[in-house]
Design an enzyme around this catalytic site. Structure first.
Site, PDB file in Angstrom:
ATOM      1  N   ARG A 114       0.809  -1.224   0.000  1.00  0.00           N
ATOM      2  CA  ARG A 114       0.000   0.000   0.000  1.00  0.00           C
ATOM      3  C   ARG A 114       0.835   1.264   0.000  1.00  0.00           C
ATOM      4  O   ARG A 114       0.335   2.341  -0.325  1.00  0.00           O
ATOM      5  CB  ARG A 114      -1.033  -0.040   1.123  1.00  0.00           C
ATOM      6  CG  ARG A 114      -2.171  -1.050   0.793  1.00  0.00           C
ATOM      7  CD  ARG A 114      -3.373  -0.861   1.664  1.00  0.00           C
ATOM      8  NE  ARG A 114      -3.004  -0.696   3.040  1.00  0.00           N
ATOM      9  CZ  ARG A 114      -2.699  -1.713   3.860  1.00  0.00           C
ATOM     10  NH1 ARG A 114      -2.768  -2.936   3.451  1.00  0.00           N
ATOM     11  NH2 ARG A 114      -2.358  -1.475   5.106  1.00  0.00           N
ATOM     12  N   GLU A 128       4.514 -10.464  14.181  1.00  0.00           N
ATOM     13  CA  GLU A 128       3.887 -10.960  15.405  1.00  0.00           C
ATOM     14  C   GLU A 128       4.238 -12.443  15.615  1.00  0.00           C
ATOM     15  O   GLU A 128       4.569 -12.871  16.701  1.00  0.00           O
ATOM     16  CB  GLU A 128       2.374 -10.775  15.286  1.00  0.00           C
ATOM     17  CG  GLU A 128       1.729 -10.544  16.614  1.00  0.00           C
ATOM     18  CD  GLU A 128       0.282 -10.140  16.449  1.00  0.00           C
ATOM     19  OE1 GLU A 128      -0.111  -9.769  15.331  1.00  0.00           O
ATOM     20  OE2 GLU A 128      -0.434 -10.224  17.447  1.00  0.00           O
TER      21      GLU A 128
HETATM   22  P1  AMP Z   1       3.952  -2.301  11.110  1.00  0.00           P
HETATM   23  O1  AMP Z   1       3.360  -3.043  12.257  1.00  0.00           O
HETATM   24  O2  AMP Z   1       4.063  -0.816  11.377  1.00  0.00           O
HETATM   25  O3  AMP Z   1       5.254  -2.912  10.670  1.00  0.00           O
HETATM   26  O4  AMP Z   1       2.913  -2.458   9.912  1.00  0.00           O
HETATM   27  C1  AMP Z   1       3.053  -3.443   8.960  1.00  0.00           C
HETATM   28  C2  AMP Z   1       2.353  -3.075   7.668  1.00  0.00           C
HETATM   29  O5  AMP Z   1       0.990  -3.436   7.779  1.00  0.00           O
HETATM   30  C3  AMP Z   1       2.388  -1.617   7.272  1.00  0.00           C
HETATM   31  O6  AMP Z   1       2.637  -1.570   5.872  1.00  0.00           O
HETATM   32  C4  AMP Z   1       1.000  -1.089   7.600  1.00  0.00           C
HETATM   33  O7  AMP Z   1       0.571  -0.229   6.573  1.00  0.00           O
HETATM   34  C5  AMP Z   1       0.136  -2.334   7.619  1.00  0.00           C
HETATM   35  N1  AMP Z   1      -0.800  -2.342   8.743  1.00  0.00           N
HETATM   36  C6  AMP Z   1      -0.542  -2.790   9.980  1.00  0.00           C
HETATM   37  N2  AMP Z   1      -1.626  -2.688  10.769  1.00  0.00           N
HETATM   38  C7  AMP Z   1      -2.595  -2.153   9.998  1.00  0.00           C
HETATM   39  C8  AMP Z   1      -3.966  -1.786  10.235  1.00  0.00           C
HETATM   40  N3  AMP Z   1      -4.554  -1.948  11.437  1.00  0.00           N
HETATM   41  N4  AMP Z   1      -4.672  -1.272   9.218  1.00  0.00           N
HETATM   42  C9  AMP Z   1      -4.090  -1.098   7.998  1.00  0.00           C
HETATM   43  N5  AMP Z   1      -2.822  -1.426   7.722  1.00  0.00           N
HETATM   44  C10 AMP Z   1      -2.072  -1.941   8.695  1.00  0.00           C
END
Ligand code: AMP
Length: 175
Positions: free
Chosen positions: A62, A99
């Protein structure tokens, strides 16, 4: 520039997607609205205009939606970071924790030159693990991370704490 009320309202929260327990932030209603799309790109770029950014780096998938528009607006190039095995030429690779288990992301070795000034972008920052891994790749290419720019920060997950604290952090909205 003020964040339009409509921008926040246009983010849909979808419970239990893609897995139980996740509150997914869906930005597609923003993308479908010409005024909100333009405002998003303007707001993402605002703090970094005139800062000499030479590359916007974004992460699959995205980050690829708004990343190239952000790069155009800043007069910078665009560099995709992809999941392992999807880039055809020689890559730099970094593993990062999820996770459950680990994953790896890659960037073409010749995508960024030594000393370039880089802005890292994604639509949403959650735990910050993905953005921190991108930062690692950019640093290994010998470039400087000048900032992070996200459309939405999931504030309760404290993702910004996973990033270098001396690098400017910008999120257009928090949940
Ligand atoms: P992160 O935990 O910051 O490494 O997020 C991992 C990826 O998943 C990133 O590219 C975020 O854009 C996406 N992401 C994580 N959690 C969400 C959520 N609740 N809604 C939308 N995108 C998410």
């Amino acid at each position: 520039m003020k964040v339009p009320d409509g921008l926040r309202k246009a983010v849909r929260t979808i419970p239990d997607f893609p897995k139980p327990g996740i509150l997914f932030k869906d930005i597609t209603p923003i993308l479908g609205d010409a005024a909100l799309l333009a405002a998003s790109v303007a707001l993402l770029s605002e703090p970094f205009a005139g800062k000499g950014i030479t590359k916007v780096v974004a992460i699959e998938s995205r980050g690829f939606i708004l990343g190239p528009s952000l790069a155009l607006r800043l007069g910078a190039g665009f560099v995709p970071i992809r999941k392992k095995g999807r880039l055809p030429c020689e890559t730099l690779s970094v593993g990062y924790g999820l996770e459950y288990g680990t994953d790896a992301i890659e960037m073409h070795k010749d995508a960024i030159g030594f000393g370039e000034r880089v802005l890292i972008h994604d639509d949403v920052i959650a735990t910050g693990g993905t953005a921190a891994a991108c930062c690692d790749l950019v640093n290994r290419a010998g470039a400087r991370v000048e900032g992070f720019s996200f459309l939405m920060e999931l504030a309760s997950l404290k993702g910004r704490a996973a990033l270098c604290e001396h690098v400017p952090f910008h999120a257009v909205m928090a949940d």
